[in-house]
Design a protein around this motif. Sequence first.
Motif, PDB file in Angstrom:
ATOM      1  N   PRO A   1       0.830  -1.212   0.000  1.00  0.00           N
ATOM      2  CA  PRO A   1       0.000   0.000   0.000  1.00  0.00           C
ATOM      3  C   PRO A   1       0.859   1.255   0.000  1.00  0.00           C
ATOM      4  N   LEU A   2       0.223   2.370  -0.266  1.00  0.00           N
ATOM      5  CA  LEU A   2       0.876   3.664  -0.172  1.00  0.00           C
ATOM      6  C   LEU A   2       0.779   4.188   1.264  1.00  0.00           C
ATOM      7  N   PRO A   3       1.647   5.114   1.655  1.00  0.00           N
ATOM      8  CA  PRO A   3       1.476   5.767   2.959  1.00  0.00           C
ATOM      9  C   PRO A   3       0.099   6.428   3.049  1.00  0.00           C
ATOM     10  N   VAL A   4      -0.430   6.559   4.265  1.00  0.00           N
ATOM     11  CA  VAL A   4      -1.778   7.087   4.450  1.00  0.00           C
ATOM     12  C   VAL A   4      -1.760   8.253   5.436  1.00  0.00           C
TER      13      VAL A   4
ATOM     14  N   LEU B   1      -2.813  -2.148   6.186  1.00  0.00           N
ATOM     15  CA  LEU B   1      -3.180  -0.963   5.417  1.00  0.00           C
ATOM     16  C   LEU B   1      -3.694  -1.276   4.016  1.00  0.00           C
ATOM     17  N   GLY B   2      -3.210  -2.331   3.398  1.00  0.00           N
ATOM     18  CA  GLY B   2      -3.623  -2.628   2.041  1.00  0.00           C
ATOM     19  C   GLY B   2      -4.862  -3.490   1.908  1.00  0.00           C
TER      20      GLY B   2
ATOM     21  N   ASP C   1       9.234   0.046  15.340  1.00  0.00           N
ATOM     22  CA  ASP C   1       8.085   0.876  14.964  1.00  0.00           C
ATOM     23  C   ASP C   1       8.398   1.553  13.631  1.00  0.00           C
ATOM     24  N   PRO C   2       7.498   1.449  12.630  1.00  0.00           N
ATOM     25  CA  PRO C   2       7.789   2.024  11.311  1.00  0.00           C
ATOM     26  C   PRO C   2       7.762   3.534  11.266  1.00  0.00           C
TER      27      PRO C   2
ATOM     28  N   SER D   1       1.812  13.178  10.735  1.00  0.00           N
ATOM     29  CA  SER D   1       0.533  13.155  10.017  1.00  0.00           C
ATOM     30  C   SER D   1       0.434  12.093   8.926  1.00  0.00           C
ATOM     31  N   VAL D   2       1.524  11.421   8.580  1.00  0.00           N
ATOM     32  CA  VAL D   2       1.496  10.399   7.538  1.00  0.00           C
ATOM     33  C   VAL D   2       1.964   9.065   8.116  1.00  0.00           C
ATOM     34  N   GLY D   3       1.184   8.007   7.897  1.00  0.00           N
ATOM     35  CA  GLY D   3       1.537   6.685   8.371  1.00  0.00           C
ATOM     36  C   GLY D   3       2.309   5.903   7.323  1.00  0.00           C
TER      37      GLY D   3
END
Length: 389
Positions: free
Chosen positions: A135-138, A327-328, A352-353, A358-360
Amino acid sequence: MTLRFTRLELREVRIPFRFAFKHSLAVRREAHNLILTLATDAGVIGYGEVIPRTYLTGESVETAWQDIRSHYWPTIRELKLSTAASPWEALQPCFAWATAHRKTAAYAGLDLAVWDAWARTAKRPGYSLFGQRRPLPVSITGPLGVGSLHRVWKLASLMRFLGFSQFKLKVGNSSDLATVRLVRQIIGRQRDLRVDANGGWNVDQAITRIQEFKRFGVSSVEQPIPAGDSQTLALVQREGGLPVMADESLCTLTDAKNLLEHQAADIWNLRLAKIGGFTGLLAMLEVAGFPLPWTPKPLVTGYRPQMQLGTLVGETSILTAAARACLGLCPFRHVEFGFPRILLQQDPFRGDPGGYLSVGNVLNNGFGLGVSPHPGRLDSVTRRQEVLT
């Protein structure tokens, strides 16, 4: 290649917060969790975390400990998994018992540990733990707890400065309208604002407050009334005129089916620690009609709620990494984050990633959850320990 589980280490931990976090049901000043370390016959380790909440599933740290010892571990110990197939099918009987007996918090920790150990053995990257595409960052939500108007003003202003575009405000007291008005003034009309009452209102209060919130552009209201009556929750959503998000009303698969039957909540808050870990989340997505990675198309074409990937206050990096692994799986409307490095005085795990501005971020190429104990820290917060074989 096959794997079996040979050893489970249980730890009860207490980790002080840097600051208290308050909502209408509780004030929390520490994380009181269970940490699980699960070993395979090849020496591979998987990690899990249990955060029991009596107001969610009726479980406590003590009952979760005993359920893991007496029921879940004897069942998991007998599993024989293949690295060529995910644990999904093998875990169904254990998950079915957990959801039927409303003991999904205790099960969640062991479920995460099983998936983590399997993924590490099968060399499956965390971002595609279930076979989904990377997935992309969210965007992640900026949490605003209950507090004075001055405190809320400072926190909302900081989060706006850091780039947050979504905000969740805890409500449920006499200053709700003033606080919502203030936050809207600070963040502007373009940023998303939703509120969470944690079941703090009765039906009439909920309908009145929701109708009042509409003029401030509130996008949804989380758990406006106490859990337990899906029909009444549907009434509140219909009469209030804003989407309702189910949280305390959504802990088991039975809860999910009741919400669907009455179309009681247009949004579901999926918190891994309350719904049975990865297996519980996948089961709820399937029931709601979202295609799983191995399913060719959706099972439902009609009404389908939207999803929030939620968090419980006090998570360590185990659960925050586990959430990133999901996330995906579907187009989540909102994604929350536990901020363990900020909230906890010391996070006993590393890996921890990140993604605190504000962006995961998604998980990287490391196998499984990619977390490991921080030297010395886990022992320092451990209050009780037991090894099961």
